[in-house]
Design a protein around this motif. Structure first.
Motif, mmCIF file in Angstrom:
data_model
loop_
_atom_site.group_PDB
_atom_site.id
_atom_site.type_symbol
_atom_site.label_atom_id
_atom_site.label_comp_id
_atom_site.label_asym_id
_atom_site.label_seq_id
_atom_site.Cartn_x
_atom_site.Cartn_y
_atom_site.Cartn_z
ATOM 1 N N UNK A 94 -6.783 -13.560 28.077
ATOM 2 C CA UNK A 94 -8.192 -13.183 28.159
ATOM 3 C C UNK A 94 -9.124 -14.218 27.581
ATOM 4 N N UNK A 95 -8.580 -15.342 27.117
ATOM 5 C CA UNK A 95 -9.396 -16.391 26.507
ATOM 6 C C UNK A 95 -9.961 -17.317 27.574
ATOM 7 N N UNK A 96 -10.685 -18.347 27.128
ATOM 8 C CA UNK A 96 -11.339 -19.277 28.053
ATOM 9 C C UNK A 96 -10.338 -20.013 28.937
ATOM 10 N N UNK A 97 -9.116 -20.231 28.430
ATOM 11 C CA UNK A 97 -8.114 -20.964 29.219
ATOM 12 C C UNK A 97 -7.625 -20.167 30.418
ATOM 13 N N UNK A 98 -7.824 -18.844 30.416
ATOM 14 C CA UNK A 98 -7.439 -18.014 31.552
ATOM 15 C C UNK A 98 -5.953 -18.049 31.822
ATOM 16 N N UNK A 99 -5.594 -18.189 33.108
ATOM 17 C CA UNK A 99 -4.191 -18.184 33.510
ATOM 18 C C UNK A 99 -3.406 -19.351 32.927
ATOM 19 N N UNK A 100 -4.095 -20.412 32.520
ATOM 20 C CA UNK A 100 -3.412 -21.600 32.000
ATOM 21 C C UNK A 100 -3.205 -21.549 30.496
ATOM 22 N N UNK A 101 -3.678 -20.493 29.840
ATOM 23 C CA UNK A 101 -3.453 -20.358 28.409
ATOM 24 C C UNK A 101 -1.991 -20.449 28.024
ATOM 25 N N UNK A 102 -1.082 -19.755 28.745
ATOM 26 C CA UNK A 102 0.339 -19.856 28.409
ATOM 27 C C UNK A 102 0.892 -21.273 28.471
ATOM 28 N N UNK A 103 0.385 -22.093 29.387
ATOM 29 C CA UNK A 103 0.874 -23.468 29.497
ATOM 30 C C UNK A 103 0.483 -24.277 28.263
ATOM 31 N N UNK A 123 7.527 -16.439 22.612
ATOM 32 C CA UNK A 123 6.712 -17.185 23.563
ATOM 33 C C UNK A 123 5.792 -16.313 24.395
ATOM 34 N N UNK A 124 6.301 -15.279 25.089
ATOM 35 C CA UNK A 124 5.427 -14.422 25.897
ATOM 36 C C UNK A 124 4.380 -13.667 25.083
ATOM 37 N N UNK A 125 4.712 -13.288 23.831
ATOM 38 C CA UNK A 125 3.738 -12.572 23.002
ATOM 39 C C UNK A 125 2.529 -13.456 22.716
ATOM 40 N N UNK A 126 2.796 -14.685 22.297
ATOM 41 C CA UNK A 126 1.693 -15.612 22.018
ATOM 42 C C UNK A 126 0.950 -15.941 23.297
ATOM 43 N N UNK A 127 1.683 -16.154 24.386
ATOM 44 C CA UNK A 127 1.050 -16.502 25.656
ATOM 45 C C UNK A 127 0.173 -15.366 26.167
ATOM 46 N N UNK A 128 0.631 -14.109 26.030
ATOM 47 C CA UNK A 128 -0.144 -12.961 26.502
ATOM 48 C C UNK A 128 -1.484 -12.871 25.789
ATOM 49 N N UNK A 170 -4.517 -19.706 40.211
ATOM 50 C CA UNK A 170 -4.940 -21.069 39.854
ATOM 51 C C UNK A 170 -4.731 -22.037 41.005
ATOM 52 N N UNK A 171 -3.512 -22.035 41.581
ATOM 53 C CA UNK A 171 -3.210 -22.965 42.673
ATOM 54 C C UNK A 171 -3.645 -22.429 44.031
ATOM 55 N N UNK A 172 -3.937 -21.125 44.118
ATOM 56 C CA UNK A 172 -4.400 -20.548 45.376
ATOM 57 C C UNK A 172 -3.341 -20.421 46.441
#
Length: 393
Positions: free
Chosen positions: A354-363, A345-350, A235-237
């Motif tokens: 694969x959703x539209x939010x991508x890497x930022x879904x966990x946030x 937390x990690x279970x829900x975040x994982x 995300x941040x590169x």
């Protein structure tokens, strides 16, 4: 604060490094063992589940042992589990070693928390908790980034060997710093409160409330922390070594947060919740929005480390106060609350990767969990505050 508290924190440092270090090693473990990043991330949940189950189970078992013998046994079992993890080539075996290590960690922390409560005045449990948790925060500042660098330069297995070696001075510290008969002895336990009575404390609404809020806040912390690496690199590169920098910033923030909790959680927990809670929610929203900008990412990671541990540490300190009627099991209730969140937390975040939010879904998951905690906690804030004339219940 008594010297034994600081020496216990050294052991907590070794165990905290192990618990958090996977945040920077998940991609390498996934590649090495041929599993997905999401599956490798579940190793964090496996550790947390082991701690949830292990906290009350190991505490109930250890209440018949002197504290020093219990703590030493748990440290050595933790070291053996990491040796096995370093040697295995099977993801399933690694998964099992994480659960075993978590059981040992849970037993150690539950006994350490209960022991700490006997070493300080009845109105200083928040400060004692802050000393113990400082071992965890130093782990995020130095141990975890060091483990990530070691894993990057050598392999993730090298970090497991390093943790096993760290357990040796921790075991020495336990033997030298903890009196053989500190806390309850088997005779004291039989003559004192029964296990049934201590478990019955879980029916107390105030105890249930602070455990629930602590679990939600910690779930939010781990939802993002577990998957920080792809946020930093994709995300941040930023380059892979920047992961260590980000973890250091989070660790420094967490140390500041624990320090604040140690100063405020004994007498002013309501202020921490009313001020820190909304700020923590805004911080997760800001991070989800601005993570692509490196400077914003670095600043927000520090801020979220501070707020997460200030709020979470305060809530867990209140667990110790409300569980004062369970002197040998209260530490396990605090440990369970922390790790119910760390597992969920990690279970829900994982599931969001694969959703539209991508890497930022966990946030976004972190923000949602804190919002739920605020909806529950703010209206009931007066039930979390110390009772008049009874700071320790």
């Amino acid at each position: 604060m008594p010297l034994p508290l600081y020496l216990l924190a050294v052991a907590v440092f070794a165990m905290g490094t192990s618990e958090f270090m996977l945040a920077g090693l998940v991609p390498d473990i996934a590649t090495s063992l041929g599993v997905s990043v999401g599956a490798a991330g579940l190793l964090t949940s496996a550790f947390a589940v082991g701690m949830i189950v292990g906290a009350p189970l190991m505490a109930a078992f250890a209440r018949w042992w002197p504290a020093r013998a219990s703590l030493l046994g748990f440290v050595l079992a933790f070291a053996v589990a990491h040796v096995a993890g370093a040697l295995t080539t099977s993801f399933a075996v690694l998964f099992v070693t994480r659960v075993i290590a978590a059981l040992a960690n849970a037993g150690f922390l539950a006994v350490a928390l209960s022991t700490a409560a006997t070493l300080v005045a009845s109105d200083q449990k928040g400060r004692a908790l802050a000393v113990l948790l400082s071992g965890t925060t130093v782990a995020t500042i130095a141990g975890v980034p060091g483990g990530v660098v070691l894993g990057t330069l050598l392999s993730w297995r090298a970090t497991f060997w390093a943790i096993a070696l760290l357990c040796l001075p921790a075991a020495f510290g336990v033997v030298k710093s903890i009196p053989a008969r500190v806390g309850r002895t088997p005779r004291d336990t039989r003559a004192g409160l029964s296990l049934r009575h201590e478990i019955a404390q879980l029916a107390m609404p105030r105890l249930v409330l602070v455990m629930l809020l602590g679990a939600l806040v910690n779930a939010a912390t781990f939802a993002t922390f577990t998957f920080l690496t792809p946020i930093v690199t994709d995300t941040a590169g930023l380059g892979k070594l920047w992961v260590s920098v980000v973890l250091v910033l989070f660790g420094v923030g967490s140390f500041v947060g624990v320090t604040l909790a140690g100063r405020l959680s004994d007498q002013r927990p309501g202020v921490v919740i009313a001020v820190g809670g909304p700020l923590l929610l805004l911080g997760w929203i800001a991070l989800a929005t601005l993570a692509a900008q490196p400077v914003a990412l670095l600043l927000l990671v520090f801020a979220q480390g501070t707020l997460s541990f200030a709020l979470g540490g305060t809530l867990i300190a209140r667990v110790l106060y409300e569980a004062a009627g369970a002197p040998t099991m209260g530490g396990s209730y605090a440990t369970a609350a922390l790790n119910i969140g760390a597992a969920g937390g990690p279970v829900v975040a994982a599931a969001t990767l694969g959703a539209d939010a991508g890497d930022l879904g966990p946030v976004w998951v972190s923000g949602l969990l804190v919002a739920v905690a605020l909806l529950i906690g703010l209206p009931l804030r007066r039930f979390i505050a110390p009772r008049v004339g009874q700071p320790a219940r």
